[in-house]
Design a protein around this motif. Structure first.
Motif, PDB file in Angstrom:
ATOM      1  N   TYR A   6     -50.185   0.366 -15.977  1.00 57.18           N
ATOM      2  CA  TYR A   6     -50.321   0.865 -17.350  1.00 57.18           C
ATOM      3  C   TYR A   6     -49.767   2.282 -17.460  1.00 57.18           C
ATOM      4  O   TYR A   6     -49.057   2.618 -18.416  1.00 57.18           O
TER       5      TYR A   6
ATOM      6  N   GLY B  68     -56.453  -0.692 -23.502  1.00 63.25           N
ATOM      7  CA  GLY B  68     -56.219  -0.194 -22.155  1.00 63.25           C
ATOM      8  C   GLY B  68     -57.511   0.133 -21.433  1.00 63.25           C
ATOM      9  O   GLY B  68     -57.526   0.248 -20.199  1.00 63.25           O
TER      10      GLY B  68
ATOM     11  N   ARG C 149     -56.776  -6.261 -21.610  1.00 69.17           N
ATOM     12  CA  ARG C 149     -56.060  -6.283 -20.336  1.00 69.17           C
ATOM     13  C   ARG C 149     -56.128  -7.627 -19.605  1.00 69.17           C
ATOM     14  O   ARG C 149     -55.120  -8.111 -19.101  1.00 69.17           O
TER      15      ARG C 149
ATOM     16  N   ASP D 293     -54.313  -0.400 -13.882  1.00 74.59           N
ATOM     17  CA  ASP D 293     -54.290   1.006 -14.325  1.00 74.59           C
ATOM     18  C   ASP D 293     -53.001   1.697 -13.890  1.00 74.59           C
ATOM     19  O   ASP D 293     -52.399   2.457 -14.663  1.00 74.59           O
TER      20      ASP D 293
ATOM     21  N   VAL E  83     -50.126  -5.486 -23.241  1.00 65.11           N
ATOM     22  CA  VAL E  83     -51.210  -4.712 -23.860  1.00 65.11           C
ATOM     23  C   VAL E  83     -50.644  -3.686 -24.832  1.00 65.11           C
ATOM     24  O   VAL E  83     -51.063  -3.600 -25.998  1.00 65.11           O
ATOM     25  N   LEU E  84     -49.693  -2.907 -24.381  1.00 69.50           N
ATOM     26  CA  LEU E  84     -49.140  -1.836 -25.217  1.00 69.50           C
ATOM     27  C   LEU E  84     -48.362  -2.379 -26.416  1.00 69.50           C
ATOM     28  O   LEU E  84     -48.337  -1.751 -27.477  1.00 69.50           O
TER      29      LEU E  84
ATOM     30  N   ALA F 138     -49.251  -4.940 -18.539  1.00 69.13           N
ATOM     31  CA  ALA F 138     -49.376  -3.639 -19.201  1.00 69.13           C
ATOM     32  C   ALA F 138     -48.472  -3.562 -20.425  1.00 69.13           C
ATOM     33  O   ALA F 138     -48.871  -3.035 -21.476  1.00 69.13           O
TER      34      ALA F 138
END
Length: 461
Positions: free
Chosen positions: A15, A320, A116, A12, A109-110, A106
């Motif tokens: 991210y 996310g 994740r 987190d 993921v994006l 991260a």
């Protein structure tokens, strides 16, 4: 394999950092220089298209040729480098990757919409392969080939392109790598780590192409001595014919259907869980994502029912989010193909293909996965992988029919079997050996890792 335990709080934090990172351009990186083209594409996140990473500098005709020529010149020097120097540089890169694992996850993921934990596994595999390359560098047997073109697209957006590049470099080769132009951000981050570790200019070069139209320009270049093809899509289809060129080194990691055979599974619900776990990795694009199930006639009805029940609860959401099980499509081109297949295969759709509207999905292309059954025997959808979140169930009566069905299927890299029948398992293993496939038994394909052939010995003559 690593014994790291995934830490949601660390992810987190990483991210949030990734979301707050500044925008920048993504030019080609050739011989230590940034090469702009003036032809720009806005690079946005599939998770949410209001998240803008910057602008990708699309290559122009001649860019790939320049990269290969500069890599060939660098080869004259790098091929004479000591094992110690290669190992030192790759070890430093691995150390830097290890410090940034969660941030790289991260970014994955994006950039891709991968969930994740899968993104963390992708970053972790990248680390493991680079670390292995640093060890391999000290024990290379054989001579380096020259320039390698590493063409690795969305199926493994980080581990394959970086891992194969590291293995080639460990053997004394130079590299032009071509990651997906849709999700290059994690690769650019690791490219910078190679520069920081002191890798000489020209040893590693980076060219991104949003439409993959320059993949064949790279593979066909006279300076290229070897090619790695990893992923799925038209660019990968064009690479298949390279295997017949005896003068060219070729490593095949092209995705296929990775079919799973189900017969006498014992626990039908557990079988359904393993199938779903296999099928929708990276939204159906994962290197080992399953897009076909071959099931015995006796088990067809109950297995289909169990899969339907599991799919009803599959959480398609912003990747996310902690509980997300499948993220968005990568781009409009994927959406066009998916909706087109929905129309053409409408008679066989059991469920899926619905647009997902939730709090955090309005700015992405989120769709429920599609399940097809009773497909027309002549329909290619059950023999050739789509690279989309589509699962086809095909019934087969008996072991001979199952093997015949496998033989007609573009399996790609692996085949699975879920069964309590030891004789059938043995036959599937024999088929896998004959076809040079990895095999997974009574589990999902998640245990199989990208860049499985990324060892320095595979980049020598």
């Amino acid at each position: 394999m690593s014994d790291r335990i995934f830490d949601d709080s660390k992810f987190d934090a990483a991210y949030d950092q990734a979301l707050d990172s500044p925008k920048h351009d993504f030019p080609s990186k050739i011989n230590g220089e940034n090469v702009a083209s003036g032809i720009e594409d806005l690079l946005v996140s599939p998770v949410d298209d209001t998240i803008i990473f910057g602008r990708l500098q699309d290559p122009v005709p001649g860019t790939m040729k320049k990269a290969a020529e500069d890599a060939a010149r660098a080869f004259e020097m790098w091929s004479k480098s000591s094992p110690e120097e290669r190992s030192r540089i790759l070890s430093a890169v691995a150390d830097s990757i290890e410090k940034r694992l969660y941030r790289l996850a991260a970014d994955v993921v994006l950039s891709t919409g991968m969930v994740r934990k899968d993104a963390f596994a992708e970053a972790e595999t990248c680390l493991e392969v680079v670390r292995q390359a640093s060890k391999d560098a000290m024990n290379v047997k054989g001579k380096p080939r020259g320039v390698w073109g590493i063409i690795a697209l969305e199926s493994s957006p980080l581990a394959s392109v970086i891992g194969y590049s590291a293995a080639a470099i460990a053997a004394g080769n130079t590299v032009v790598m071509m990651p997906s132009g849709h999700c290059p951000r994690p690769v650019y981050a690791v490219f910078d780590l190679f520069e920081q570790a002191g890798l000489p200019d020209g040893v590693l070069n980076l060219v991104c192409d949003r439409t993959d139209r320059f993949a064949t320009e790279l593979s066909d270049d006279e300076n290229v001595a070897g090619v790695v093809a990893s992923g799925c899509g038209k660019a990968m289809d064009d690479m298949i014919f390279l295997a017949v060129d005896d003068t060219l080194g070729y490593i095949n990691e092209v995705k296929g259907m990775n079919p799973i055979v189900v017969s006498q599974p014992g626990d039908i619900k557990k079988a359904a869980d393993s199938i779903i776990d296999s099928a929708f990795q990276n939204n159906g694009k994962g290197l080992y994502a399953t897009s076909k199930v071959i099931v015995s006639a006796d088990d067809d009805r109950e297995l289909t029912k169990a899969i339907v029940e599991r799919l009803k609860d599959l959480n398609v959401n912003d990747p996310g989010e902690k509980e997300c099980q499948m993220g968005p499509l990568m781009n409009k081109e994927e959406e066009k193909r998916l909706t087109g297949l929905l129309d053409s295969e409408a008679a066989y759709v059991v469920m899926g293909g619905k647009r997902v509207k939730k709090e955090y999905t309005e700015n992405g292309l989120y769709y429920t996965p599609i399940l097809l059954t009773s497909v027309d025997p002549d329909d290619d959808i059950q023999y050739v992988d789509s690279g989309l979140p589509i699962l086809v169930i095909k019934q087969a009566a008996g072991a001979d029919a199952i093997l015949q069905e496998l033989d007609q299927t573009d399996c790609g890299l692996s085949v699975g079997v879920i069964s309590s029948d030891s004789k059938l398992i043995s036959k599937i293993k024999e088929f896998a050996d004959e076809e040079n496939l990895q095999v997974f038994v009574n589990t999902s394909s998640r245990s199989l890792k990208a860049a499985s052939k990324a060892r320095a010995e595979n980049f020598t003559v």
